[in-house]
Scaffold this motif. Structure first.
Motif, PDB file in Angstrom:
ATOM      1  N   ASP A 142       0.421  -1.482   0.152  1.00 17.91           N
ATOM      2  CA  ASP A 142       0.383   0.038   0.222  1.00 17.91           C
ATOM      3  C   ASP A 142       0.685   0.908   0.336  1.00 17.91           C
ATOM      4  N   ASN A 143       2.028   0.974  -0.165  1.00 14.23           N
ATOM      5  CA  ASN A 143       3.024   2.057  -0.883  1.00 14.23           C
ATOM      6  C   ASN A 143       2.450   3.276  -1.561  1.00 14.23           C
ATOM      7  N   ARG A 144       2.603   4.384  -0.684  1.00 13.72           N
ATOM      8  CA  ARG A 144       1.348   5.674  -1.489  1.00 13.72           C
ATOM      9  C   ARG A 144       2.624   6.656  -2.104  1.00 13.72           C
TER      10      ARG A 144
ATOM     11  N   LEU B 165       4.189  11.274  -5.722  1.00 13.36           N
ATOM     12  CA  LEU B 165       4.475  11.728  -7.024  1.00 13.36           C
ATOM     13  C   LEU B 165       3.871  12.619  -7.877  1.00 13.36           C
ATOM     14  N   ASP B 166       2.584  11.279  -7.892  1.00 12.41           N
ATOM     15  CA  ASP B 166       1.756  12.359  -8.743  1.00 12.41           C
ATOM     16  C   ASP B 166       1.077  13.555  -8.365  1.00 12.41           C
ATOM     17  N   ALA B 167       0.963  13.786  -7.170  1.00 15.80           N
ATOM     18  CA  ALA B 167       0.159  15.387  -7.200  1.00 15.80           C
ATOM     19  C   ALA B 167       1.523  16.122  -6.688  1.00 15.80           C
TER      20      ALA B 167
ATOM     21  N   ALA C 197       1.164  17.618   0.312  1.00 15.33           N
ATOM     22  CA  ALA C 197       0.954  16.192   0.945  1.00 15.33           C
ATOM     23  C   ALA C 197      -0.309  16.138   0.597  1.00 15.33           C
ATOM     24  N   GLY C 198      -1.623  17.239   1.141  1.00 16.08           N
ATOM     25  CA  GLY C 198      -3.046  16.978   1.026  1.00 16.08           C
ATOM     26  C   GLY C 198      -3.646  16.343  -0.109  1.00 16.08           C
ATOM     27  N   GLY C 199      -2.623  16.643  -1.377  1.00 19.90           N
ATOM     28  CA  GLY C 199      -3.160  16.241  -2.768  1.00 19.90           C
ATOM     29  C   GLY C 199      -2.494  14.464  -2.637  1.00 19.90           C
ATOM     30  N   ALA C 200      -2.337  13.760  -1.619  1.00 21.85           N
ATOM     31  CA  ALA C 200      -2.191  12.391  -1.830  1.00 21.85           C
ATOM     32  C   ALA C 200      -2.510  12.296  -0.363  1.00 21.85           C
ATOM     33  N   ASP C 201      -3.826  12.344   0.218  1.00 19.18           N
ATOM     34  CA  ASP C 201      -4.271  12.508   1.325  1.00 19.18           C
ATOM     35  C   ASP C 201      -3.257  11.943   2.861  1.00 19.18           C
TER      36      ASP C 201
ATOM     37  N   LEU D  75      -0.069  14.022   5.563  1.00 19.46           N
ATOM     38  CA  LEU D  75       0.087  15.699   5.879  1.00 19.46           C
ATOM     39  C   LEU D  75       1.425  15.802   5.355  1.00 19.46           C
ATOM     40  N   ALA D  76       1.908  17.004   5.401  1.00 13.66           N
ATOM     41  CA  ALA D  76       3.246  17.170   5.074  1.00 13.66           C
ATOM     42  C   ALA D  76       4.387  16.918   5.521  1.00 13.66           C
ATOM     43  N   GLY D  77       4.623  16.216   6.614  1.00 16.19           N
ATOM     44  CA  GLY D  77       5.565  15.514   7.205  1.00 16.19           C
ATOM     45  C   GLY D  77       5.833  14.449   7.221  1.00 16.19           C
ATOM     46  N   SER D  78       4.708  14.227   6.510  1.00 13.40           N
ATOM     47  CA  SER D  78       5.152  11.617   5.798  1.00 13.40           C
ATOM     48  C   SER D  78       5.395  12.176   4.420  1.00 13.40           C
ATOM     49  N   VAL D  79       5.522  13.157   4.476  1.00  9.84           N
ATOM     50  CA  VAL D  79       6.477  12.832   2.515  1.00  9.84           C
ATOM     51  C   VAL D  79       8.207  12.894   2.665  1.00  9.84           C
ATOM     52  N   TYR D  80       8.412  13.707   3.929  1.00 11.75           N
ATOM     53  CA  TYR D  80       9.759  13.076   4.382  1.00 11.75           C
ATOM     54  C   TYR D  80      10.154  11.692   4.549  1.00 11.75           C
TER      55      TYR D  80
END
Lengths: 220, 220
Positions: free
Chosen positions: B33-35, B40-42, B61-65, B67-72
């Motif tokens: 379920d790796n998003r 990357l699409d968002a 981050a919001g575009g991929a549902d 939070l900002a921190g999770s991108v890291y």
DNA sequence: TTGAATACCAAACAAGCGTTTGTTTTAATA
DNA sequence: TATTAAAACAAACGCTTGTTTGGTATTCAA
């Protein structure tokens, strides 16, 4: 964020103040050491080189030896400052193109002169002109339509010049205009000082399009 | 701001982990379920539409549902995220152009197919491809050279195709390439769905350049 | 079934942003 | 020369930014 209210009266875009409609006591005009123009220059250099969002008010102010807050005496917001720079950019481009075309005869020769002037401004001569390429109208939502209108207004010069060319019937002049302006403007992405000069670039591009632009009686 | 140190191990750009060179205990791979791809699409959609500096990590981050921190967890910095999107954009463009050209005979026809594929990607089919136009390499100083190299690598396809064309001796093929790519890429500034299709745009532009591209034996 | 790595969340952080505020310096007018 | 508006400064404001941190579900191999 766009300015909602002005705490003080802000000068008009030309930097002069006008009397109130009723004949009240005469107001004083701007001082001679007014640095508004210097500020606009600094903004043009920054916006033209790095786009809208990458540039900060502190950088612009610093370029004119000011502090960020002082900018707001001259412009109510960053948006308005960008729009002022953009307007000046279009104005200067139009002026230069008009004067380049003024004494030229022949529709083809006029277009060539206009393209050369256009390219020289974009690549070398004017930070203001570069803003038209570096700033995307969508960067400034409240001013978007204004910027688009300004750009379209300038391109109207080229539309009319291409309209005046003698071309085979059925030629798609709109596509011609887009191709020409696209090729010229794109040169900002690969132009390097020391290589082809702006004049050579514009000449070469027009030369490539020439056989299509030229009617039978102009072939070479 | 560029990431200086990484707190945790970050996956490679393909989302897989590799064993340490020495045969230590085998690591686990990414979950199903790796998003990362969704992220990357968002990012591609946002960067492609509004450029680098106008887009925030929270929006991506919001575009991929998320939070900002999770991108890291997936990318060490905003810069690296942009570079990953840019790389993917170039990869997809190159792939599409290669496959469009694959079964075509004739140097002119190949160029036409490549231009059509290029234009369709830029105008309609790919947020990733649009990043190449919307993002200025100078937006990301630490990745600048990488982005330029990627873009140049892609344009190499066109350089080779134009090289292969039978043209009158002395033709300035570099100027030809710049003119062609400039005109095509610039179409992003005036293209509107419902008007000319990307295929028509690319066809029209090539048609305008055709008499110059064509050698005597190919005239019409 | 356990245990460890994965893939997030929730909350904060320091820095920087555009902008506002109150005050001060400067220059032109009367 | 006194007055007044112009044109700035200095410092803060509230907010947003990219990023960090510690914790927690979830998943999958053993």
């Amino acid at each position: 964020m766009t300015a909602t209210t002005k705490r003080r009266a802000v000068p008009d875009s030309d930097g002069t103040r006008k009397d109130a409609a009723s004949g009240q006591r005469r107001r004083r005009g701007p001082r001679q050491d007014n640095r508004r123009a210097l500020l606009l220059d600094a903004a043009a250099k920054q916006f033209g080189g790095r786009g809208y969002h990458a540039v900060t008010m502190r950088e612009i102010a610093g370029g004119a030896d000011m502090l960020a807050g002082s900018v707001y005496y001259h412009f109510p917001s960053k948006d308005d400052l960008l729009i002022a720079v953009y307007e000046e950019g279009v104005r200067r481009l139009a002026e230069r193109v008009e004067s380049a075309v003024a004494d030229i005869d022949g529709s083809w020769e006029q277009l060539a002169a206009a393209c050369r002037a256009h390219t020289e401004m974009l690549l070398d001569d004017s930070d203001y002109a570069q803003v038209i390429l570096s700033v995307h109208p969508a960067d400034v939502p409240p001013g978007r339509d204004r910027l688009i209108a300004l750009r379209d207004g300038y391109e109207e010069y080229f539309r009319r010049m291409i309209e005046a060319l003698p071309l085979p019937p059925g030629t798609n002049r709109a596509a011609l205009r887009f191709t020409l302006l696209g090729a010229l403007n794109w040169s900002k992405n690969w132009y390097r000082p020391g290589g082809m000069t702006p004049a050579q670039i514009s000449h070469e591009i027009l030369e490539i399009l020439r056989c299509r632009l030229a009617d039978k009686d102009q072939q070479q």
